[in-house]
Design a protein around this motif. Structure first.
Motif, PDB file in Angstrom:
ATOM      1  N   UNK A 214     -30.927-101.913 -26.785  1.00 20.97           N
ATOM      2  CA  UNK A 214     -31.415-100.533 -26.699  1.00 20.97           C
ATOM      3  C   UNK A 214     -32.843-100.421 -26.193  1.00 20.97           C
ATOM      4  N   UNK A 215     -33.437-101.558 -25.755  1.00 17.42           N
ATOM      5  CA  UNK A 215     -34.813-101.475 -25.241  1.00 17.42           C
ATOM      6  C   UNK A 215     -34.825-101.166 -23.738  1.00 17.42           C
ATOM      7  N   UNK A 216     -33.616-101.046 -23.149  1.00 20.68           N
ATOM      8  CA  UNK A 216     -33.566-100.628 -21.744  1.00 20.68           C
ATOM      9  C   UNK A 216     -34.229 -99.248 -21.643  1.00 20.68           C
ATOM     10  N   UNK A 217     -34.965 -99.027 -20.565  1.00 18.98           N
ATOM     11  CA  UNK A 217     -35.643 -97.732 -20.425  1.00 18.98           C
ATOM     12  C   UNK A 217     -35.092 -96.958 -19.231  1.00 18.98           C
ATOM     13  N   UNK A 218     -35.144 -95.654 -19.350  1.00 23.54           N
ATOM     14  CA  UNK A 218     -34.661 -94.760 -18.298  1.00 23.54           C
ATOM     15  C   UNK A 218     -35.559 -93.527 -18.220  1.00 23.54           C
ATOM     16  N   UNK A 219     -35.648 -92.983 -16.992  1.00 21.89           N
ATOM     17  CA  UNK A 219     -36.167 -91.626 -16.842  1.00 21.89           C
ATOM     18  C   UNK A 219     -34.946 -90.724 -16.909  1.00 21.89           C
ATOM     19  N   UNK A 220     -34.828 -89.901 -17.903  1.00 16.68           N
ATOM     20  CA  UNK A 220     -33.711 -88.959 -17.943  1.00 16.68           C
ATOM     21  C   UNK A 220     -34.179 -87.669 -17.290  1.00 16.68           C
ATOM     22  N   UNK A 221     -33.505 -87.299 -16.214  1.00 20.71           N
ATOM     23  CA  UNK A 221     -33.973 -86.190 -15.391  1.00 20.71           C
ATOM     24  C   UNK A 221     -33.019 -85.010 -15.567  1.00 20.71           C
ATOM     25  N   UNK A 223     -30.975 -81.676 -14.939  1.00 23.30           N
ATOM     26  CA  UNK A 223     -30.329 -81.187 -13.711  1.00 23.30           C
ATOM     27  C   UNK A 223     -31.121 -80.068 -13.024  1.00 23.30           C
ATOM     28  N   UNK A 224     -31.745 -79.183 -13.805  1.00 27.86           N
ATOM     29  CA  UNK A 224     -32.473 -78.069 -13.170  1.00 27.86           C
ATOM     30  C   UNK A 224     -33.647 -78.580 -12.330  1.00 27.86           C
ATOM     31  N   UNK A 225     -34.275 -79.663 -12.795  1.00 22.22           N
ATOM     32  CA  UNK A 225     -35.380 -80.236 -12.020  1.00 22.22           C
ATOM     33  C   UNK A 225     -34.859 -80.837 -10.708  1.00 22.22           C
ATOM     34  N   UNK A 226     -33.681 -81.457 -10.781  1.00 21.07           N
ATOM     35  CA  UNK A 226     -33.079 -82.034  -9.571  1.00 21.07           C
ATOM     36  C   UNK A 226     -32.698 -80.927  -8.581  1.00 21.07           C
ATOM     37  N   UNK A 227     -32.130 -79.863  -9.099  1.00 22.56           N
ATOM     38  CA  UNK A 227     -31.749 -78.731  -8.235  1.00 22.56           C
ATOM     39  C   UNK A 227     -32.998 -78.173  -7.548  1.00 22.56           C
ATOM     40  N   UNK A 228     -34.075 -78.067  -8.294  1.00 24.48           N
ATOM     41  CA  UNK A 228     -35.299 -77.507  -7.741  1.00 24.48           C
ATOM     42  C   UNK A 228     -35.841 -78.386  -6.598  1.00 24.48           C
ATOM     43  N   UNK A 229     -35.798 -79.702  -6.797  1.00 23.88           N
ATOM     44  CA  UNK A 229     -36.264 -80.607  -5.729  1.00 23.88           C
ATOM     45  C   UNK A 229     -35.434 -80.399  -4.463  1.00 23.88           C
ATOM     46  N   UNK A 244     -37.689 -90.220  -1.462  1.00 28.81           N
ATOM     47  CA  UNK A 244     -38.539 -89.721  -2.547  1.00 28.81           C
ATOM     48  C   UNK A 244     -37.879 -89.995  -3.887  1.00 28.81           C
ATOM     49  N   UNK A 245     -38.682 -90.457  -4.839  1.00 26.19           N
ATOM     50  CA  UNK A 245     -38.187 -90.584  -6.217  1.00 26.19           C
ATOM     51  C   UNK A 245     -38.119 -89.206  -6.858  1.00 26.19           C
ATOM     52  N   UNK A 246     -36.985 -88.934  -7.496  1.00 26.18           N
ATOM     53  CA  UNK A 246     -36.854 -87.696  -8.268  1.00 26.18           C
ATOM     54  C   UNK A 246     -36.555 -88.100  -9.713  1.00 26.18           C
ATOM     55  N   UNK A 247     -37.627 -88.175 -10.495  1.00 25.03           N
ATOM     56  CA  UNK A 247     -37.494 -88.593 -11.894  1.00 25.03           C
ATOM     57  C   UNK A 247     -37.966 -87.502 -12.830  1.00 25.03           C
ATOM     58  N   UNK A 248     -38.304 -87.921 -14.030  1.00 28.61           N
ATOM     59  CA  UNK A 248     -38.607 -86.919 -15.053  1.00 28.61           C
ATOM     60  C   UNK A 248     -40.014 -87.115 -15.620  1.00 28.61           C
ATOM     61  N   UNK A 249     -40.323 -86.341 -16.636  1.00 30.18           N
ATOM     62  CA  UNK A 249     -41.618 -86.481 -17.292  1.00 30.18           C
ATOM     63  C   UNK A 249     -41.574 -87.585 -18.346  1.00 30.18           C
ATOM     64  N   UNK A 250     -40.373 -87.868 -18.887  1.00 29.98           N
ATOM     65  CA  UNK A 250     -40.247 -88.831 -19.981  1.00 29.98           C
ATOM     66  C   UNK A 250     -39.590 -90.106 -19.514  1.00 29.98           C
ATOM     67  N   UNK A 297     -43.006 -81.256  -6.216  1.00 29.59           N
ATOM     68  CA  UNK A 297     -42.036 -81.492  -7.300  1.00 29.59           C
ATOM     69  C   UNK A 297     -42.738 -81.735  -8.634  1.00 29.59           C
ATOM     70  N   UNK A 298     -42.413 -80.931  -9.618  1.00 31.95           N
ATOM     71  CA  UNK A 298     -42.988 -81.082 -10.959  1.00 31.95           C
ATOM     72  C   UNK A 298     -41.911 -80.845 -12.001  1.00 31.95           C
ATOM     73  N   UNK A 299     -41.286 -81.913 -12.480  1.00 29.96           N
ATOM     74  CA  UNK A 299     -40.229 -81.714 -13.482  1.00 29.96           C
ATOM     75  C   UNK A 299     -40.809 -81.086 -14.742  1.00 29.96           C
ATOM     76  N   UNK A 300     -40.027 -80.222 -15.348  1.00 30.68           N
ATOM     77  CA  UNK A 300     -40.580 -79.465 -16.480  1.00 30.68           C
ATOM     78  C   UNK A 300     -39.868 -79.768 -17.802  1.00 30.68           C
TER      79      UNK A 300
END
Ligand code: NAD
Length: 328
Positions: A214-221, A223-229, A244-250, A297-300
């Motif tokens: 469970x120490x694997x890490x991910x940016x969970x993005x 869908x609304x942020x992806x649509x906006x990009x 372009x990378x389309x990732x998240x804030x976390x 692009x600014x994921x929210x």
């Protein structure tokens, strides 16, 4: 605008079709209803987009067709101003079982789209790529200059796809942009993803099962942020020829995600662990400064809020969605 969304009955394509038709565009969703996971979810994606078109100012048409059929896809590419190419055989694990099929759909299928666009007045082809092109990290977060050494046939196919998109821009002047999505989630997501599985188990009083430690890490993005990009690319040419990378804030560990979902939905459960799948990347984390510079692009969406929104949606759609999660 006339917009073609390939894979328009899928998760991301369905949300794009919904947004664009609500915004007043004329959308054609092209999809072969590939039974990789239950097609029931695709029918819901289509219904949602149809409703959006009826409520908004645009139009929506569904075409059932296969990307691998050059003649068919060419016709719809030729009629579109902008193409959002989402159709693919998605998923790392499935690709390990069927690499040739993945290549046919993801690489040859993409070439069919690019080739038809080259012969048309296409304003832009936006290609859905993936964080899985990176493979083992030399450093994190990945920026777009990081080496690309995919560890699965799926990752290799997405890399080939975006290289073709870049080459079509360089050689033929076709405006193309590839977006490397990082683990996208939200309502109507593919039912075989960790978030839908964890939510389902917790709502049923079963512990979430984590593959590996469970120490694997991910940016969970979200869908609304992806649509906006994607939406930005209807009118912006600053990213043509780019990836372009389309990732998240976390960026979070899978076990943190499982705990967050457990804490929100069923706090008394203990987490469970099972064997890890080697084809899954250990860590993915996006540096999104290039997408920020070129697209603004600014994921929210934070993971806490995103999980809350997804779980609310899940409860409202439990009757039809849950059986798909349980059988995937
Ligand atoms: P999805 O499986 O929900 O959607 C893909 C759609 O493509 C499906 O509806 C499928 O029926 C359609 N399709 C498959 N083969 C086809 C063919 N030969 N002809 C026509 N249609 C075909 O997947 P998604 O999560 O919406 O992913 C969309 C895109 O984003 C894919 O290209 C995927 O590789 C990429 N991506 C997704 C994620 C994610 O986390 N969801 C992450 C990285 C990249």
């Amino acid at each position: 605008m006339r917009i073609l969304v390939t894979g328009g009955a899928g998760f991301i394509g369905g949300h794009l079709a919904e947004k664009f038709s609500r915004d007043g565009h004329d959308v054609v969703a092209f999809d072969n209803f590939e039974p990789f996971y239950d097609v029931g979810i695709k029918e819901h994606n289509v219904e949602t987009a149809q409703r959006a078109a009826a409520e908004g100012d645009g139009s929506y048409e569904l075409i059932e067709g296969d990307l691998r059929d050059e003649e068919v896809i060419s016709q719809y590419v030729a009629e579109a101003d902008v193409i959002f190419h989402q159709a693919a055989q998605a998923g790392v694990r499935a690709s390990v079982k069927e690499p040739q099929k993945v290549n046919d759909i993801n690489v040859s299928g993409t070439l069919n789209v690019l080739e038809a666009a080259r012969d048309s007045e296409t304003e832009r082809v936006v290609v859905a790529s993936s964080s899985s092109v990176y493979g083992k990290p030399e450093y994190l977060p990945y920026d777009e200059n990081h080496s690309t050494t995919p560890v699965s046939p799926y990752g290799a196919s997405k890399l080939a796809q975006e290289q073709y998109a870049r080459v079509y821009n360089e050689v033929y002047g076709l405006p193309t942009v590839s977006l490397r999505y990082f683990t996208v989630y939200g309502p109507r997501m593919r039912p075989n993803m960790a978030i839908s599985n964890f939510v389902s188990r917790c709502l049923n009083g079963e512990p979430p099962v984590i593959y590996g430690d469970g120490t694997q890490t991910r940016d969970f993005t979200y869908i609304d942020d992806v649509v906006e990009a994607n939406r930005t690319l209807l009118t912006t040419d600053t990213a043509d020829g780019e990836v372009l990378n389309i990732g998240s804030t976390d960026n979070i560990e899978i076990r943190t995600l499982a705990k967050e979902i457990r804490d929100q939905l069923s706090p008394d459960l203990e987490l469970e662990y099972d064997e890890r799948n080697d084809a899954d990347a250990e860590h993915t984390h996006a540096d999104i400064s290039k997408a920020n510079d070129l697209l603004g692009y600014e994921p929210t969406m934070t993971i806490r809020k995103g999980v809350e929104e997804f779980a609310d949606w899940y409860r409202e759609n439990r009757d039809w969605y849950e059986p798909l999660v349980r059988s995937s």
